[in-house]
Write a protein that holds these residues in place. Sequence first.
Motif, PDB file in Angstrom:
ATOM      1  N   GLY A  44      32.160  -0.247 -12.423  1.00 43.04           N
ATOM      2  CA  GLY A  44      31.436   0.453 -13.486  1.00 43.04           C
ATOM      3  C   GLY A  44      29.992  -0.018 -13.604  1.00 43.04           C
ATOM      4  N   PRO A  45      29.792  -1.312 -13.879  1.00 41.95           N
ATOM      5  CA  PRO A  45      28.424  -1.827 -13.952  1.00 41.95           C
ATOM      6  C   PRO A  45      27.651  -1.619 -12.643  1.00 41.95           C
ATOM      7  N   MET A  46      28.336  -1.665 -11.523  1.00 45.10           N
ATOM      8  CA  MET A  46      27.642  -1.480 -10.246  1.00 45.10           C
ATOM      9  C   MET A  46      27.037  -0.084 -10.167  1.00 45.10           C
ATOM     10  N   LEU A  47      27.784   0.905 -10.628  1.00 43.29           N
ATOM     11  CA  LEU A  47      27.259   2.273 -10.632  1.00 43.29           C
ATOM     12  C   LEU A  47      26.013   2.379 -11.506  1.00 43.29           C
ATOM     13  N   ARG A  48      26.053   1.714 -12.672  1.00 40.92           N
ATOM     14  CA  ARG A  48      24.887   1.731 -13.557  1.00 40.92           C
ATOM     15  C   ARG A  48      23.665   1.171 -12.845  1.00 40.92           C
ATOM     16  N   GLN A  49      23.880   0.054 -12.138  1.00 39.12           N
ATOM     17  CA  GLN A  49      22.734  -0.588 -11.493  1.00 39.12           C
ATOM     18  C   GLN A  49      22.233   0.224 -10.305  1.00 39.12           C
ATOM     19  N   LEU A  50      23.141   0.948  -9.656  1.00 40.77           N
ATOM     20  CA  LEU A  50      22.714   1.849  -8.571  1.00 40.77           C
ATOM     21  C   LEU A  50      21.727   2.858  -9.123  1.00 40.77           C
ATOM     22  N   LYS A  51      22.082   3.390 -10.296  1.00 40.72           N
ATOM     23  CA  LYS A  51      21.229   4.414 -10.894  1.00 40.72           C
ATOM     24  C   LYS A  51      19.901   3.799 -11.330  1.00 40.72           C
ATOM     25  N   GLN A  52      19.961   2.597 -11.915  1.00 44.33           N
ATOM     26  CA  GLN A  52      18.738   1.950 -12.379  1.00 44.33           C
ATOM     27  C   GLN A  52      17.799   1.637 -11.228  1.00 44.33           C
ATOM     28  N   LEU A  53      18.364   1.415 -10.047  1.00 46.64           N
ATOM     29  CA  LEU A  53      17.525   1.100  -8.897  1.00 46.64           C
ATOM     30  C   LEU A  53      17.131   2.362  -8.131  1.00 46.64           C
ATOM     31  N   GLY A  54      17.547   3.508  -8.645  1.00 47.07           N
ATOM     32  CA  GLY A  54      17.171   4.761  -8.007  1.00 47.07           C
ATOM     33  C   GLY A  54      17.830   4.979  -6.656  1.00 47.07           C
ATOM     34  N   GLY A  57      29.522   4.597 -17.895  1.00 46.40           N
ATOM     35  CA  GLY A  57      28.722   5.358 -18.853  1.00 46.40           C
ATOM     36  C   GLY A  57      28.130   6.599 -18.225  1.00 46.40           C
ATOM     37  N   ASP A  58      26.846   6.860 -18.515  1.00 47.64           N
ATOM     38  CA  ASP A  58      26.247   8.096 -18.005  1.00 47.64           C
ATOM     39  C   ASP A  58      25.756   7.937 -16.569  1.00 47.64           C
ATOM     40  N   ALA A  59      26.041   6.788 -15.945  1.00 44.41           N
ATOM     41  CA  ALA A  59      25.569   6.588 -14.571  1.00 44.41           C
ATOM     42  C   ALA A  59      26.504   7.249 -13.557  1.00 44.41           C
ATOM     43  N   ILE A  60      27.668   7.681 -14.022  1.00 45.46           N
ATOM     44  CA  ILE A  60      28.622   8.258 -13.079  1.00 45.46           C
ATOM     45  C   ILE A  60      28.371   9.758 -12.948  1.00 45.46           C
ATOM     46  N   SER A  61      28.471  10.234 -11.714  1.00 43.95           N
ATOM     47  CA  SER A  61      28.241  11.660 -11.481  1.00 43.95           C
ATOM     48  C   SER A  61      29.166  12.120 -10.365  1.00 43.95           C
ATOM     49  N   ALA A  62      28.980  13.347  -9.935  1.00 44.26           N
ATOM     50  CA  ALA A  62      29.862  13.912  -8.912  1.00 44.26           C
ATOM     51  C   ALA A  62      29.679  13.249  -7.545  1.00 44.26           C
TER      52      ALA A  62
END
Lengths: 371, 310
Positions: A232-242, A263-268
């Motif tokens: 979960g947190p890993m996905l968030r950080q992926l998004k934060q790092l673009g 949270g909102d970092a998860i997508s399709a």
Amino acid sequence: MKRSVVALAVLGLGLSLAHAQETVVRLGSVAPLTGTISHLGKDNENGARLAIEDANAKGVTIDGKKVRFELLGEDDQADPRTGTTVAQRLVDADVKGVIGHLNSGTTIPASRIYNQAGVPMVSPSATNPTLTRQGYPGVFRTIANDVQQGGMLGKFIVGSLGAKTVAIIDDRTAYGQGLADETDKAVKAAGGKVVAREFTTDKATDFNAILTKIRGIKPDAIFFGGMDAQAGPMLRQLKQLGIDAKFVTGDGGCSPEMIKLAGDAISATAYCSMPGLAIDKMPGGPEFRTRYKARFNTDVQIYSPYAYDAATAIIRAMQAADSAEPSKYLPALKKSNFQGIIGTVAFDDKGDIKEGAVTMYQYRNGAWSPL
Amino acid sequence: MEIFLQQLVNGLVVGSVYALVALGYTMVYGILGLINFAHGDLVMVGAMVALQTMLFLMGAAPGMSPLTMLTLSLAVAIPVCMLLGYTMERLAYRRLRNAPRLAPLITAIGMSFLLQTIAMILWGRNYHTFPQLVSTAPLQPVAGVFVTPIQVTIVVGSALIMAALIVLVTKTKLGRAMRATAENHRVAALMGVDTNLIIALTFVIGAALAAVAGVMYASNYGIAHYGMGFMPGLKAFTAAVLGGIGNLGGAMLGGIVLGLVESFGAGYIEHLTFGFLNSSYQDIFAFIILGLVLIFRPTGLLGERVSDRA
């Protein structure tokens, strides 16, 4: 409080008088009931409990005597050392079979203790291949192992997602590392390239450093072998790092908890795999889900159908052998062949489930939906 | 270059949090010569209390602006941690002030377990989603470097708090009393300083910093958990020793250096060791550094303020 204890005692006395001919057969259930994956552990225990309650409600007769099954739940805290301690405790409590453990890292060392004591065990969730390759006759599992799952993942990442370059991260647990290794092999076998191999721990929250490194390599897909608390947190950080690579993880991350934590970092672009069929596609799945919810007032997490079938396999083997003694019912357990919740339950010569199906899921509309 | 700069940002963010926590270690050490191992768990308590407040506010006043909510949750978390810091000093450390050095150290470890267990009972064992009130969506990348508003808030916020702390310690009467107490309790007491009060205040200030660090840490990663204070606590302790324990500037420098070393370490170790070591060793850098510092420069980078206490 006191009065209710007395009432219970009287009730218990009444029951035992009524069933004077009844024998009690104890089964063990082990899973982490505390710690970060306690929600999965409780789910496993509930699955086994439901199977036992069903058997007791139907009434099982072994060797001419009515049998009442009793579940002894133990907490191994997902810790290998605690795992062996509670395994010994169950053996000392004279359990006739064990459903568990949950993690590969605890199941493998515990299996040695059950083997020495001659107690059969069926894990509903430990997927590391080593478990069934130790040559222990009483070790089984109702879930597809990591060779089956990793093979599917590698094929899916390269074939279906069309990823040519893949970065692989694991959490250095027996489960995460094992699954990552199998996926690594399968990616290469399918013609893909593993461009990075990174590591974290099952207690980490900060993955920025390794993800930054991966970003520099620009892989098409990132695979993570580990649990939801990290995924979960890993996905968030992926998004934060673009980073916009597709994110794929195994069954450890295939939970509602993972979606909550991401949270909102998860997508399709997030996918996960799960051994077995989707609960809706399991022959007994939808009915199980409803009954589970009614009994425990919570939703099925992941493995409880497998735990239900694991317990059922043991109970049915006892019935078939007309004995609750491990040495007598073990041959029947090996020959298990019945329609469980998850489908046909039958084991190969190692103890692995024969039809080890693996299903891929994609994140859609707030949930994991099977592909 | 792009990766280098991004690792620099990663390191700065994590280092700022370490620095805030390290200040708590270093202040208490400076004044008492005690390593308060329960300090890391105050970080966790800060985050959990803030989380609880936010969840309450979300239920009670759904339309509240994120900034108000964050401020209010800090306004609850900080006093709770301060009170806890005070209570800890009062119950666990004051009575042992003249006991052999080992006794308060063991009590500190005991306090750490106690806090974790209480938090586990109160909030359960699962990871909790921490509301991200400051945006975590990356801003327009500059030179390929992604920075999020929460990261900016953490670095700037930490810098401001640290600056305020330095002013407090060097320019105010309270600060002078703290320095005098650190120098020598008895003499300070003879000069009319209420040393018990000053020591308690040191704990309270450190606890406030820990609470803020906890909220920052949890906001950045979006999760909170009863055991989340343990690792940052150990890292911050390392940072304090690295900078020179007892030395405020040292704690800040140590925190930032440690954050950077970890970030660059995990990013480049494979290249540097030709694939022999890899990112499995991310958490080990802090302790390698601790070992090296203790061997080659036991007083830390900036020197211990009270080296005779070590």
